[in-house]
Design a protein around this motif. Sequence first.
Motif, PDB file in Angstrom:
ATOM      1  N   THR A 219      -3.725  10.661   3.079  1.00  0.00           N
ATOM      2  CA  THR A 219      -3.628   9.180   3.505  1.00  0.00           C
ATOM      3  C   THR A 219      -2.516   9.038   4.364  1.00  0.00           C
ATOM      4  O   THR A 219      -1.512   9.897   4.326  1.00  0.00           O
ATOM      5  CB  THR A 219      -3.635   8.399   2.268  1.00  0.00           C
ATOM      6  OG1 THR A 219      -3.411   6.963   2.585  1.00  0.00           O
ATOM      7  CG2 THR A 219      -2.390   8.970   1.298  1.00  0.00           C
TER       8      THR A 219
ATOM      9  N   TYR B 263      -9.455  10.202  -2.328  1.00  0.00           N
ATOM     10  CA  TYR B 263      -8.651   9.037  -1.939  1.00  0.00           C
ATOM     11  C   TYR B 263      -9.559   7.657  -1.800  1.00  0.00           C
ATOM     12  O   TYR B 263     -10.353   7.946  -0.726  1.00  0.00           O
ATOM     13  CB  TYR B 263      -7.490   9.243  -1.273  1.00  0.00           C
ATOM     14  CG  TYR B 263      -6.724   7.889  -0.852  1.00  0.00           C
ATOM     15  CD1 TYR B 263      -5.801   7.369  -1.957  1.00  0.00           C
ATOM     16  CD2 TYR B 263      -6.924   7.344   0.727  1.00  0.00           C
ATOM     17  CE1 TYR B 263      -5.052   6.287  -1.457  1.00  0.00           C
ATOM     18  CE2 TYR B 263      -6.300   6.081   0.687  1.00  0.00           C
ATOM     19  CZ  TYR B 263      -5.603   5.783  -0.191  1.00  0.00           C
ATOM     20  OH  TYR B 263      -4.600   4.418   0.244  1.00  0.00           O
TER      21      TYR B 263
ATOM     22  N   ILE C 216      -7.329   1.784  -3.396  1.00  0.00           N
ATOM     23  CA  ILE C 216      -5.909   2.442  -3.409  1.00  0.00           C
ATOM     24  C   ILE C 216      -6.032   3.170  -4.692  1.00  0.00           C
ATOM     25  O   ILE C 216      -5.167   2.972  -5.421  1.00  0.00           O
ATOM     26  CB  ILE C 216      -4.866   1.737  -3.113  1.00  0.00           C
ATOM     27  CG1 ILE C 216      -4.947   0.805  -1.941  1.00  0.00           C
ATOM     28  CG2 ILE C 216      -3.519   2.636  -2.850  1.00  0.00           C
ATOM     29  CD1 ILE C 216      -3.827  -0.122  -1.469  1.00  0.00           C
TER      30      ILE C 216
ATOM     31  N   CYS D  87     -17.063   2.390  -0.256  1.00  0.00           N
ATOM     32  CA  CYS D  87     -15.790   2.931  -1.182  1.00  0.00           C
ATOM     33  C   CYS D  87     -16.366   2.714  -2.896  1.00  0.00           C
ATOM     34  O   CYS D  87     -15.136   2.408  -3.423  1.00  0.00           O
ATOM     35  CB  CYS D  87     -14.679   2.570  -0.913  1.00  0.00           C
ATOM     36  SG  CYS D  87     -13.982   3.475   0.699  1.00  0.00           S
TER      37      CYS D  87
ATOM     38  N   GLN E  92       0.849  -1.193  -0.080  1.00  0.00           N
ATOM     39  CA  GLN E  92      -0.028  -0.075   0.109  1.00  0.00           C
ATOM     40  C   GLN E  92       0.856   1.309   0.088  1.00  0.00           C
ATOM     41  O   GLN E  92       0.476   2.347  -0.804  1.00  0.00           O
ATOM     42  CB  GLN E  92      -0.915   0.032   1.190  1.00  0.00           C
ATOM     43  CG  GLN E  92      -1.945  -1.068   1.168  1.00  0.00           C
ATOM     44  CD  GLN E  92      -2.904  -1.147   2.293  1.00  0.00           C
ATOM     45  OE1 GLN E  92      -2.519  -0.488   3.461  1.00  0.00           O
ATOM     46  NE2 GLN E  92      -3.897  -1.520   2.294  1.00  0.00           N
TER      47      GLN E  92
ATOM     48  N   GLN F 184     -18.133   6.042   2.179  1.00  0.00           N
ATOM     49  CA  GLN F 184     -17.160   5.335   2.931  1.00  0.00           C
ATOM     50  C   GLN F 184     -17.600   3.903   3.408  1.00  0.00           C
ATOM     51  O   GLN F 184     -16.883   3.040   3.860  1.00  0.00           O
ATOM     52  CB  GLN F 184     -16.652   6.126   4.146  1.00  0.00           C
ATOM     53  CG  GLN F 184     -16.150   7.457   3.659  1.00  0.00           C
ATOM     54  CD  GLN F 184     -14.900   7.311   2.838  1.00  0.00           C
ATOM     55  OE1 GLN F 184     -13.855   6.583   3.080  1.00  0.00           O
ATOM     56  NE2 GLN F 184     -14.803   7.979   1.645  1.00  0.00           N
TER      57      GLN F 184
ATOM     58  N   ARG G 181      -9.613   4.335   0.017  1.00  0.00           N
ATOM     59  CA  ARG G 181      -8.823   3.590   0.852  1.00  0.00           C
ATOM     60  C   ARG G 181      -8.702   2.038   0.519  1.00  0.00           C
ATOM     61  O   ARG G 181      -7.853   1.382   0.794  1.00  0.00           O
ATOM     62  CB  ARG G 181      -8.936   3.889   2.174  1.00  0.00           C
ATOM     63  CG  ARG G 181     -10.653   3.589   2.413  1.00  0.00           C
ATOM     64  CD  ARG G 181     -11.099   3.939   3.808  1.00  0.00           C
ATOM     65  NE  ARG G 181     -12.389   3.920   4.127  1.00  0.00           N
ATOM     66  CZ  ARG G 181     -12.891   2.571   4.432  1.00  0.00           C
ATOM     67  NH1 ARG G 181     -12.212   1.519   4.678  1.00  0.00           N
ATOM     68  NH2 ARG G 181     -14.269   2.664   4.800  1.00  0.00           N
TER      69      ARG G 181
END
Length: 418
Positions: free
Chosen positions: A313, A358, A363, A62, A29, A59, A360
Amino acid sequence: MDKYRVPNRMNLLRAREYGLENSFVHIEQTRRIADFTLCKYRSLTPFHHSSICTMCLEQSECRYLLSGDASGHICCHDMFPSSLVATHPVIFRIDRNSNRDHHTHKVCSLIWYPNDNGLFITLGLDKKLKIWDTNRVKMADEYEFGNFAYSAHMAQTSNTSLVAVAHENGDLRLIDIRTGSNSHIIHSHNGKGICLVKWFNNNPNLLASGGADGRVLFTDIRSSRTYYMILDPDNVSTDNPQVKPRTTTASTSSVAHTRGIKSLEFLPDNSHLLTLGADSHMYLWNVNSGQRLLVNYGRMPTDNVRIKTLACTQMKHDRTKSLVYVPCGKSICAYDILSGERLTTLSGHLVSVSTCIYNRLSIELYSCSDDILVWAAIKKQQENYELSIKTQERRPETTRSLAQILNRDQWSDDDDEV
């Protein structure tokens, strides 16, 4: 940039064999967030016909990306799957042709309800805040104001129902969407107005607001005071004993930036805040003490974008590896948050970028201006894909030319004469 490089892969595999597989995931990551490139073969189904002002990614999964433009139109794209080649479809749209409750002016803020994508909130320059039912794509409630509002935000914690709205007259209005009450008003800023408002990540009672005069205030909605802390750039955090920091509440005229605030972003560690001003400076603050950390990011290019959304991030296994993606004109600059080093610059937009988000889980990075672009660490995969396409294009030509050679005419001029 060296600390974002991947160590020996054999050592990572050996660590996974010993039961340390999480280290492999964390390091991978870390490598990917510092190695983003434009996804050339991923696109979103076109919808917007004017510049895109803001975006919001829910969220809970995502997966669903809301976007609003300067004409008041809103649409939702499905960002799954995150494959090398994909065209992401439009799930629903809200415009003058599909919904009579659409915004008639520019969309300023989009908010997904935390932990549930069945509801979202929109704020427009038509002085209206609208609450929408996602499943039916119908407006469930509406609030109309007497002044323009440029920003709205909802705390990203469970069991919350308060929406904070920043108005041009300097008032913060709190709206409880559960009861429909909108009578709680905090007179925190002066008449120049408020540009931005953000709730703390870990506390649904604390919020930060940035004014057009450059002030950044922290407010506790449980207190009768308009604010309990004001950020002062001279109140620095340093190990030098000769530098004496100021008290955080001494001067009410302290300004974090000499011009209006363009961005407020809390870091995932809940202990730091990034502020970006129209004075071309970005500062890092300690949320608990109000002190400014001595990190030099250099000058940021200024443009006509009123509000910018930064993508921050942090790696859970190592807080020193923290990145922020900042819209800088037509490009996106990636900075190491704690050192201020500019790691890379992403170019691909034709007009000024307003928002970076972003993802998460996959990625990835999403950015918008007149269009929406996707960024991911797939440079090697794209090169291999382009090479395979070129190979497939050459193969039929080789086959045809070989067939022509084998089946060519065997007649000669002597045979014609006979």
